[in-house]
Motif scaffolding. Structure first.
Motif, PDB file in Angstrom:
ATOM      1  N   PHE A 189       0.842  -1.201   0.000  1.00  0.00           N
ATOM      2  CA  PHE A 189       0.000   0.000   0.000  1.00  0.00           C
ATOM      3  C   PHE A 189       0.873   1.246   0.000  1.00  0.00           C
ATOM      4  CE2 PHE A 189      -0.533  -1.694   4.507  1.00  0.00           C
ATOM      5  CZ  PHE A 189       0.561  -1.039   5.021  1.00  0.00           C
ATOM      6  N   GLN A 190       0.186   2.378  -0.194  1.00  0.00           N
ATOM      7  CA  GLN A 190       0.866   3.671  -0.230  1.00  0.00           C
ATOM      8  C   GLN A 190       0.124   4.645   0.662  1.00  0.00           C
ATOM      9  OE1 GLN A 190       0.620   6.678  -3.673  1.00  0.00           O
ATOM     10  NE2 GLN A 190       2.639   5.787  -3.990  1.00  0.00           N
ATOM     11  N   TYR A 191       0.878   5.515   1.334  1.00  0.00           N
ATOM     12  CA  TYR A 191       0.301   6.572   2.146  1.00  0.00           C
ATOM     13  C   TYR A 191       0.756   7.925   1.626  1.00  0.00           C
ATOM     14  CZ  TYR A 191      -1.783   3.554   5.591  1.00  0.00           C
ATOM     15  OH  TYR A 191      -2.584   2.648   6.209  1.00  0.00           O
ATOM     16  N   TYR A 192      -0.199   8.829   1.521  1.00  0.00           N
ATOM     17  CA  TYR A 192       0.077  10.190   1.064  1.00  0.00           C
ATOM     18  C   TYR A 192      -0.588  11.146   2.040  1.00  0.00           C
ATOM     19  CZ  TYR A 192      -0.346  14.422  -1.807  1.00  0.00           C
ATOM     20  OH  TYR A 192      -0.302  15.705  -2.276  1.00  0.00           O
ATOM     21  N   ARG A 193       0.217  11.981   2.663  1.00  0.00           N
ATOM     22  CA  ARG A 193      -0.291  12.957   3.638  1.00  0.00           C
ATOM     23  C   ARG A 193      -1.209  12.272   4.652  1.00  0.00           C
ATOM     24  NH1 ARG A 193       0.539  18.454   2.251  1.00  0.00           N
ATOM     25  NH2 ARG A 193       1.463  18.699   0.192  1.00  0.00           N
ATOM     26  N   GLU A 194      -0.744  11.178   5.195  1.00  0.00           N
ATOM     27  CA  GLU A 194      -1.368  10.449   6.307  1.00  0.00           C
ATOM     28  C   GLU A 194      -2.605   9.640   5.922  1.00  0.00           C
ATOM     29  OE1 GLU A 194      -1.435  12.665  10.114  1.00  0.00           O
ATOM     30  OE2 GLU A 194      -0.573  14.327   8.975  1.00  0.00           O
ATOM     31  N   GLU A 195      -2.944   9.595   4.647  1.00  0.00           N
ATOM     32  CA  GLU A 195      -4.097   8.815   4.203  1.00  0.00           C
ATOM     33  C   GLU A 195      -3.638   7.682   3.292  1.00  0.00           C
ATOM     34  OE1 GLU A 195      -6.891  10.964   6.302  1.00  0.00           O
ATOM     35  OE2 GLU A 195      -7.338   9.266   4.988  1.00  0.00           O
ATOM     36  N   GLU A 196      -4.291   6.516   3.401  1.00  0.00           N
ATOM     37  CA  GLU A 196      -3.976   5.430   2.478  1.00  0.00           C
ATOM     38  C   GLU A 196      -4.389   5.855   1.074  1.00  0.00           C
ATOM     39  OE1 GLU A 196      -4.563   1.154   3.595  1.00  0.00           O
ATOM     40  OE2 GLU A 196      -5.682   1.082   1.706  1.00  0.00           O
ATOM     41  N   ASN A 197      -3.492   5.640   0.118  1.00  0.00           N
ATOM     42  CA  ASN A 197      -3.658   6.163  -1.234  1.00  0.00           C
ATOM     43  C   ASN A 197      -3.444   5.068  -2.270  1.00  0.00           C
ATOM     44  OD1 ASN A 197      -3.951   8.228  -3.209  1.00  0.00           O
ATOM     45  ND2 ASN A 197      -1.726   8.306  -3.442  1.00  0.00           N
ATOM     46  N   GLY A 198      -3.962   3.892  -2.005  1.00  0.00           N
ATOM     47  CA  GLY A 198      -3.784   2.785  -2.926  1.00  0.00           C
ATOM     48  C   GLY A 198      -3.327   1.562  -2.174  1.00  0.00           C
ATOM     49  N   ARG A 199      -3.822   0.396  -2.583  1.00  0.00           N
ATOM     50  CA  ARG A 199      -3.511  -0.834  -1.884  1.00  0.00           C
ATOM     51  C   ARG A 199      -3.363  -1.959  -2.890  1.00  0.00           C
ATOM     52  NH1 ARG A 199      -4.210  -2.242   3.512  1.00  0.00           N
ATOM     53  NH2 ARG A 199      -4.184  -4.492   3.861  1.00  0.00           N
ATOM     54  N   GLY A 200      -2.410  -2.819  -2.641  1.00  0.00           N
ATOM     55  CA  GLY A 200      -2.223  -3.994  -3.481  1.00  0.00           C
ATOM     56  C   GLY A 200      -3.059  -5.158  -2.980  1.00  0.00           C
ATOM     57  N   ASN A 201      -2.759  -6.332  -3.483  1.00  0.00           N
ATOM     58  CA  ASN A 201      -3.545  -7.519  -3.180  1.00  0.00           C
ATOM     59  C   ASN A 201      -3.048  -8.187  -1.898  1.00  0.00           C
ATOM     60  OD1 ASN A 201      -5.468  -9.505  -3.570  1.00  0.00           O
ATOM     61  ND2 ASN A 201      -4.095 -10.763  -4.806  1.00  0.00           N
ATOM     62  N   PHE A 202      -3.196  -7.509  -0.790  1.00  0.00           N
ATOM     63  CA  PHE A 202      -2.799  -8.034   0.512  1.00  0.00           C
ATOM     64  C   PHE A 202      -4.002  -7.997   1.454  1.00  0.00           C
ATOM     65  CE2 PHE A 202       1.782  -8.782   0.624  1.00  0.00           C
ATOM     66  CZ  PHE A 202       2.159  -8.274  -0.605  1.00  0.00           C
TER      67      PHE A 202
END
Lengths: 113, 112
Positions: free
Chosen positions: A47-60
């Motif tokens: 996953f990715q975090y941008y400015r403290e918010e999750e901004n995309g997630r993979g297949n986990f």
């Protein structure tokens, strides 16, 4: 300029336990991405975090969760560890969202017994 | 969907000879493509990136890559291998939203 740092470098856990991995992003970077690299394979996006918010997630699965703090450092938490979670966990930081180049830390090697 | 395929899992060259690591990509739109290198027990280091400004991209340590849309390829080359080039190399694409898609990796061995 400080690069991306991760802690700890190595970790051994047993099945069913929980683990927290930490990442400090490069100075000025506000986006952090986490990847799992199993032995002999290429990294897989968690996953990715941008400015403290999750901004995309993979297949986990949901037992993989994260946080990003106001100073843009980040944590990866994994609950109910499984043997297959044994891997190198890489953190990457970048400027202003996903368009910029991602710079990787040295990784945390997790072994689940 | 964007994916990258590295055509060789292992390449072996002699020191001083050229290096060619092959990568093909599939995408319905102009991609962002990268090559990263990973030395044993180290993190990933960016070698070079393509973002449509120029088809021939020069990177660090004498590496370069050429984006060929007609062949959907982004092969990595270096004129003369050095012992320190021995490592794992990843061809990487970027999906919308910033997710990086890694190829399977090519292990480069350099013989003295």
């Amino acid at each position: 300029e400080t690069g991306v740092t991760q802690s700890p470098t190595h970790l051994i856990k047993t099945r069913g336990q929980q683990v927290t991995l930490r990442c400090s992003s490069q100075s000025g970077h506000n986006t952090v991405s986490w990847y799992q690299q199993a032995l002999g394979q290429g990294p897989q996006f968690i996953f990715q975090y941008y400015r403290e918010e999750e901004n995309g997630r993979g297949n986990f699965p949901p037992r993989f969760s994260g946080l990003q703090f106001p100073n843009y450092s980040s944590e990866l938490n994994v609950n109910a560890l499984e043997l297959d979670d044994s891997a190198l966990y890489l953190c990457a930081s970048s400027l202003e969202g996903y368009q910029e180049t991602q710079y990787f830390g040295p990784g945390t090697r997790l072994l689940v017994l | 969907a964007q994916s990258v395929t590295q055509l060789d899992s292992h390449v072996s060259v002699s020191e001083g000879t050229p290096v060619l690591l092959r990568c093909n990509y599939s995408s319905s739109y102009s991609p962002s493509l990268f090559w990263y290198v990973q030395h044993p027990n180290k993190g990933l280091q960016l070698l070079l990136k393509y973002t449509s400004a120029a088809t021939l991209v020069k990177g660090i340590n004498g590496f370069e890559a050429e984006f060929k849309k007609s062949e959907t390829s982004f092969h990595l080359t270096k004129p003369s291998a050095h012992m320190s080039d021995a490592a794992e190399y990843f061809c990487v694409g970027r999906k919308e939203g910033g997710k990086l898609i890694f190829g399977q990796g090519t292990e480069l061995s350099v013989k003295p």
